[in-house]
Design a protein around this motif. Structure first.
Motif, mmCIF file in Angstrom:
data_model
loop_
_atom_site.group_PDB
_atom_site.id
_atom_site.type_symbol
_atom_site.label_atom_id
_atom_site.label_comp_id
_atom_site.label_asym_id
_atom_site.label_seq_id
_atom_site.Cartn_x
_atom_site.Cartn_y
_atom_site.Cartn_z
ATOM 1 N N GLY A 25 -5.137 44.966 41.121
ATOM 2 C CA GLY A 25 -5.646 43.892 40.269
ATOM 3 C C GLY A 25 -4.738 43.631 39.091
ATOM 4 N N ASN A 26 -4.224 44.711 38.473
ATOM 5 C CA ASN A 26 -3.281 44.557 37.379
ATOM 6 C C ASN A 26 -1.984 43.905 37.847
ATOM 7 N N ALA A 27 -1.588 44.204 39.083
ATOM 8 C CA ALA A 27 -0.376 43.589 39.621
ATOM 9 C C ALA A 27 -0.551 42.079 39.752
ATOM 10 N N PHE A 28 -1.710 41.638 40.233
ATOM 11 C CA PHE A 28 -1.979 40.197 40.319
ATOM 12 C C PHE A 28 -1.969 39.560 38.931
ATOM 13 N N ALA A 29 -2.627 40.205 37.964
ATOM 14 C CA ALA A 29 -2.674 39.648 36.611
ATOM 15 C C ALA A 29 -1.287 39.596 35.987
ATOM 16 N N ALA A 30 -0.500 40.660 36.177
ATOM 17 C CA ALA A 30 0.861 40.669 35.637
ATOM 18 C C ALA A 30 1.705 39.558 36.250
ATOM 19 N N ALA A 31 1.537 39.310 37.553
ATOM 20 C CA ALA A 31 2.293 38.250 38.215
ATOM 21 C C ALA A 31 1.905 36.875 37.677
ATOM 22 N N VAL A 32 0.608 36.670 37.419
ATOM 23 C CA VAL A 32 0.159 35.372 36.896
ATOM 24 C C VAL A 32 0.697 35.153 35.488
ATOM 25 N N ILE A 33 0.638 36.191 34.638
ATOM 26 C CA ILE A 33 1.158 36.059 33.275
ATOM 27 C C ILE A 33 2.661 35.772 33.303
ATOM 28 N N ALA A 34 3.376 36.407 34.218
ATOM 29 C CA ALA A 34 4.813 36.147 34.340
ATOM 30 C C ALA A 34 5.094 34.744 34.867
ATOM 31 N N LEU A 35 4.158 34.197 35.637
ATOM 32 C CA LEU A 35 4.347 32.867 36.217
ATOM 33 C C LEU A 35 4.139 31.759 35.193
ATOM 34 N N VAL A 36 3.298 31.997 34.198
ATOM 35 C CA VAL A 36 2.911 30.940 33.259
ATOM 36 C C VAL A 36 4.113 30.357 32.507
ATOM 37 N N PRO A 37 4.996 31.163 31.873
ATOM 38 C CA PRO A 37 6.132 30.546 31.152
ATOM 39 C C PRO A 37 7.039 29.719 32.051
ATOM 40 N N ALA A 38 7.326 30.227 33.251
ATOM 41 C CA ALA A 38 8.194 29.476 34.161
ATOM 42 C C ALA A 38 7.543 28.163 34.578
ATOM 43 N N ALA A 39 6.228 28.190 34.842
ATOM 44 C CA ALA A 39 5.530 26.963 35.237
ATOM 45 C C ALA A 39 5.508 25.952 34.100
ATOM 46 N N LEU A 40 5.295 26.418 32.870
ATOM 47 C CA LEU A 40 5.274 25.506 31.727
ATOM 48 C C LEU A 40 6.642 24.873 31.499
ATOM 49 N N VAL A 41 7.684 25.680 31.569
ATOM 50 C CA VAL A 41 9.038 25.149 31.375
ATOM 51 C C VAL A 41 9.367 24.124 32.453
ATOM 52 N N PHE A 42 8.983 24.413 33.697
ATOM 53 C CA PHE A 42 9.272 23.475 34.783
ATOM 54 C C PHE A 42 8.519 22.160 34.584
ATOM 55 N N MET A 43 7.248 22.228 34.217
ATOM 56 C CA MET A 43 6.464 21.006 34.038
ATOM 57 C C MET A 43 6.977 20.180 32.868
ATOM 58 N N ILE A 44 7.373 20.841 31.781
ATOM 59 C CA ILE A 44 7.879 20.105 30.622
ATOM 60 C C ILE A 44 9.244 19.478 30.911
ATOM 61 N N GLY A 45 10.103 20.212 31.623
ATOM 62 C CA GLY A 45 11.459 19.729 31.855
ATOM 63 C C GLY A 45 11.711 19.130 33.216
ATOM 64 N N GLN A 46 10.646 18.792 33.952
ATOM 65 C CA GLN A 46 10.840 18.280 35.312
ATOM 66 C C GLN A 46 11.634 16.984 35.340
ATOM 67 N N ASP A 47 11.308 16.061 34.436
ATOM 68 C CA ASP A 47 12.019 14.779 34.420
ATOM 69 C C ASP A 47 13.501 14.974 34.098
ATOM 70 N N TYR A 48 13.801 15.799 33.108
ATOM 71 C CA TYR A 48 15.196 16.060 32.766
ATOM 72 C C TYR A 48 15.917 16.769 33.913
ATOM 73 N N LEU A 49 15.196 17.638 34.606
ATOM 74 C CA LEU A 49 15.796 18.350 35.732
ATOM 75 C C LEU A 49 16.184 17.375 36.843
ATOM 76 N N GLU A 50 15.308 16.446 37.147
ATOM 77 C CA GLU A 50 15.609 15.467 38.191
ATOM 78 C C GLU A 50 16.780 14.579 37.793
ATOM 79 N N GLN A 51 16.807 14.127 36.536
ATOM 80 C CA GLN A 51 17.899 13.272 36.084
ATOM 81 C C GLN A 51 19.229 14.022 36.073
ATOM 82 N N GLY A 52 19.194 15.296 35.687
ATOM 83 C CA GLY A 52 20.425 16.083 35.681
ATOM 84 C C GLY A 52 20.958 16.326 37.075
ATOM 85 N N ILE A 53 20.074 16.571 38.032
ATOM 86 C CA ILE A 53 20.508 16.772 39.413
ATOM 87 C C ILE A 53 21.085 15.485 39.984
#
Length: 279
Positions: free
Chosen positions: A244-272
């Protein structure tokens, strides 16, 4: 009818791709009793199939509270990852952006040859350069420190390539006009290059965050002290009794990456898109 069938097919494929993430998020809210009942055939090494219900029967936040309040080692590795990633991105801004501007703004035969060498270095995997990097870092006496992970990434060639392609979209006539009007090179870089090439810079930062937030090979090769390990090396160390702790740790680790991707998705597409354009 054909369009509806294709839409259903794509939706089913997207659901299958997202299913592991969905199971991880739901598993973090399941009690230990549910997790042991669902996964006991796998954890016990038996021959039976594990089963999984869609929603938790008894939702709980105990795993998150345990990881955030009762697991100081998790917080240490979390902030290690944050420190390493922030230092890498800051270093790439200081090194990669001026290098990309030099390649794009001052074109000559020598710069083109050097840029081709950059591209060749970009194609080399980490395993090829690991030994030479290890020897250099050992000579600098920075092994088993965060600098041993940060320095090689700061001088990575990929962000230079991505930002260079974005700078190449700036018309050379605009730069020449600014020089004729008396603008200095630094002023041109700050007032023309950075604003017009910001999509490439931001897309490189987004890709860099997503890559270095989950890197594994570099810390395994250059770090020995467990207190210096990043978050990506902590998750495999979670014991089977703490699923259970492993699942929670994975979700907490996923949150920053997901937020960065959602905020920078438009810039990422334009840069590519800018990186794919020919000169």
């Amino acid at each position: 009818m054909r369009r509806k069938i294709l839409s259903l097919l794509f939706f089913a494929m997207a659901f299958v791709i997202c299913l592991p993430v969905l199971m991880t998020v739901l598993g973090a809210f399941m009690s230990d009793y549910e997790l042991n009942r669902n996964l006991s055939p796998v954890l016990a090494g038996g021959n039976h199939m594990a089963h999984w219900q869609l929603l938790p029967l008894y939702p709980t936040l105990s795993h998150y509270l345990d990881m955030l309040l009762c697991s100081p080692e998790y917080l240490i590795v979390f902030w290690n990852s944050a420190k390493i990633v922030c230092c890498i991105l800051a270093g790439q801004l200081l090194v990669g952006v001026p290098a990309a501007w030099a390649f794009a703004g001052y074109r000559s035969n020598g710069s083109r040859r050097l840029f081709r060498l950059y591209v060749v270095l970009m194609l080399m995997p980490f395993q090829v350069t690991m030994l030479s990097s290890y020897l250099v870092l050992d000579g600098l006496q920075v092994l088993n420190t965060h600098a041993s992970v940060i320095l090689p990434a700061v001088f990575s060639t990929f962000p230079v390539f991505l930002i260079y392609r974005s700078f190449c979209t700036i018309p050379q006539g605009m730069l020449e006009a600014a020089r004729i009007d008396g603008a200095g090179e630094l002023r041109i870089f700050l007032h023309i290059g950075l604003p017009l090439g910001s999509t490439g810079v931001l897309s490189a930062m987004v890709l860099g965050f997503l890559e270095y937030w989950s890197m594994i090979e570099q810390p395994m090769a250059f770090l020995k002290d467990p207190a210096l390990m990043p978050l990506s090396l902590y998750l495999p160390e979670v014991r089977p009794g703490q699923i259970g702790n492993a699942f929670a740790a994975a979700v907490i680790a996923l949150v920053p990456a997901a937020l960065v991707f959602m905020i920078g998705q438009d810039y990422l597409e334009q840069g590519i898109i800018a990186a794919a354009m020919k000169e």
